[in-house]
Design a protein around this motif. Structure first.
Motif, short mmCIF file in Angstrom:
data_model
loop_
_atom_site.label_atom_id
_atom_site.label_comp_id
_atom_site.label_asym_id
_atom_site.label_seq_id
_atom_site.Cartn_x
_atom_site.Cartn_y
_atom_site.Cartn_z
N GLY A 165 -3.65 -11.30 -5.68
CA GLY A 165 -4.97 -10.88 -5.23
C GLY A 165 -5.84 -10.54 -6.42
N ASP A 206 -10.96 -3.54 -7.05
CA ASP A 206 -10.58 -4.64 -6.17
C ASP A 206 -11.84 -5.37 -5.75
OD1 ASP A 206 -9.06 -6.33 -4.61
OD2 ASP A 206 -8.06 -4.73 -3.49
N GLU A 225 0.81 -1.21 0.00
CA GLU A 225 0.00 0.00 0.00
C GLU A 225 0.85 1.27 0.00
OE1 GLU A 225 -0.31 -1.76 4.27
OE2 GLU A 225 -0.10 -2.47 2.18
N ASP A 230 -1.86 -6.87 -8.87
CA ASP A 230 -1.43 -7.77 -7.81
C ASP A 230 -1.80 -9.19 -8.20
OD1 ASP A 230 -0.72 -9.08 -5.53
OD2 ASP A 230 -2.27 -8.21 -4.25
N LEU A 241 -12.68 -7.69 1.20
CA LEU A 241 -11.91 -8.69 1.95
C LEU A 241 -12.65 -10.01 2.02
CD1 LEU A 241 -10.73 -6.42 4.91
CD2 LEU A 241 -9.35 -7.22 2.99
N THR A 283 -8.40 -7.14 -1.38
CA THR A 283 -7.77 -6.31 -0.35
C THR A 283 -8.53 -5.01 -0.14
OG1 THR A 283 -6.27 -5.46 -2.07
CG2 THR A 283 -5.46 -7.26 -0.68
N ARG A 333 -8.93 -2.29 -1.80
CA ARG A 333 -8.24 -1.03 -2.07
C ARG A 333 -8.94 -0.19 -3.13
NH1 ARG A 333 -3.31 -4.28 -1.69
NH2 ARG A 333 -2.27 -3.83 0.27
#
Length: 403
Positions: free
Chosen positions: A276, A292, A234, A273, A295, A300, A302
């Protein structure tokens, strides 16, 4: 992001290994990245910054200094001055490819090298330092216990970052004699200083000294609780985002005309990523967002989810359409807010035929202003005419091709 491996000749004749990260779309500018002391071109921060800038149309050359990473030569025989020479030769290698760098980025001691070399490179218009020392000699505190041995024997093996590195007397003497203040004062390039207040390797006072010595235009951005190597994903993401946004003000990033058949350009989505679900989204060279998953779904969190972007498109288009209509009618509409929620519902609950489950977007429109009941009713009718609303209600045709 296409990456090209290449080599160029360093200050002592050794071949230095480099990676040139290229935009998938138009190439709008080039950046040159100098890594931290005894690090390599492949550290996480360098990779992430290069990926983000490439997504914004900026190619990035990152290379290993002499004797480090995949480059030839003996690090023991290098100095701060030779690092600066390697950086200048990297810029010349780019210039030979008609890609002279407009942006210099230096991490830690690489930042000091970037400040030292910038005025020698006519093509450079902006410089970024990340956790850079104002006094390059500061780096010797990393192996202070070996300084006496280095002075006596001419070199000594020290442990840096969990690995052995031989440091020579010439490096210590050269870096200790370096003074950057006059060079910074005469920089005549836009400067962005980035530093973490809790940096335990290079203290935050170094950033203050660099910033004070520089003339405008100059900017300072704190990296909060990031560590010196910007190891957290991050933090690297934040550094990359800030550099990309800041550099656009000083570099000519005007894109060429979009390809035929795409009058508003191309929206490019690139995996950020691989472990992820984070995605970089670029719409042309100036607009960037991240997508994204929450969770709970293995992401994640973001960025907005794909359905979040769909809801955002509907809400934004609704608000714009209402504003355009009210402006044309000269109605006293002070403010528009649109709340959009998405859910999967049974088709019969939505009053439609079809599959057992369909997507339902619930849109709530808030209108502020001295409007009559008739005007409010009319603006709600206009909401249903927004182009995105019509597109989502209609049957879309999606063509998928191999790239």
């Amino acid at each position: 992001m296409p990456t090209e491996r290449l080599t160029f000749t360093g200050h002592g004749g050794a071949e230095l290994a480099a990676r040139l990260d290229l935009p998938e779309g138009p190439h709008l500018a080039t950046a040159l990245f100098a890594h931290c002391f005894t690090c390599s071109k492949d550290i996480h921060a360098a990779r992430r910054i290069a990926a983000r800038l490439a997504g914004a149309g900026i190619a990035v050359l990152r290379f290993d200094f002499t004797g480090l990473g995949h480059s030839e030569g003996e690090f023991e025989n290098t100095t701060f001055t030779s690092n600066v020479e390697d950086l200048e030769l990297a810029a010349k290698a780019l210039e030979a490819r008609d890609m002279a760098p407009a942006l210099l980025i230096g991490h830690s001691l690489g930042g000091a090298a970037a400040l030292r070399v910038a005025r020698r490179l006519a093509s450079v218009r902006a410089v970024v330092t990340i956790g850079a020392p104002f006094d390059p000699g500061h780096v010797t505190h990393n192996f202070a216990g070996a300084l006496d041995e280095i002075a006596r024997k001419g070199a000594a093996e020290v442990n840096l970052g969990g690995r052995p590195v031989r440091i020579g007397r010439a490096f210590v003497e050269d870096v200790s004699a370096e003074a950057l203040a006059p060079e910074i004062a005469k920089l005549k390039r836009a400067l962005l200083v980035m530093h973490a207040p809790r940096d335990e390797v290079v203290g935050i006072d170094n950033a203050g000294a660099i910033f004070s010595a520089a003339k405008h235009p100059k900017s300072f951005v704190t990296l909060c609780d990031a560590d010196h190597l910007i190891t957290r994903f991050e933090d690297a993401e934040y550094v990359a985002e800030v550099i990309a946004a800041w550099a656009a003000r000083y570099l000519d990033l005007r894109a060429p005309a979009p390809p035929p058949g795409a009058p508003e350009g191309v929206v490019r989505v690139t995996e950020a990523d691989p472990e992820g679900f984070l995605q970089d989204i670029n719409s042309g060279p100036r607009h960037h967002a991240v997508a994204d998953e929450p969770l709970a779904y293995g992401g994640t969190d973001r960025g907005m989810s794909p359905y979040g972007f769909l809801a955002a498109g509907l809400g934004a288009c609704t608000s714009m359409t209402i504003r355009m209509y009210a402006r044309r009618k000269e109605w006293p509409l002070d403010h528009v807010r649109v709340d959009v929620c998405h859910d999967k519902v049974h088709a019969q609950d939505a009053g439609t035929a079809g599959p057992a489950k369909i997507d339902q977007f619930t849109r709530v429109v808030y209108l502020e202003g001295n409007l009559t009941d008739e005007q409010r009713a009319r603006l709600l009718e206009i909401a249903d005419r927004c182009p995105v609303h019509r597109t989502m209600e209609a049957t879309s045709h999606i063509i998928t091709k191999a790239g």
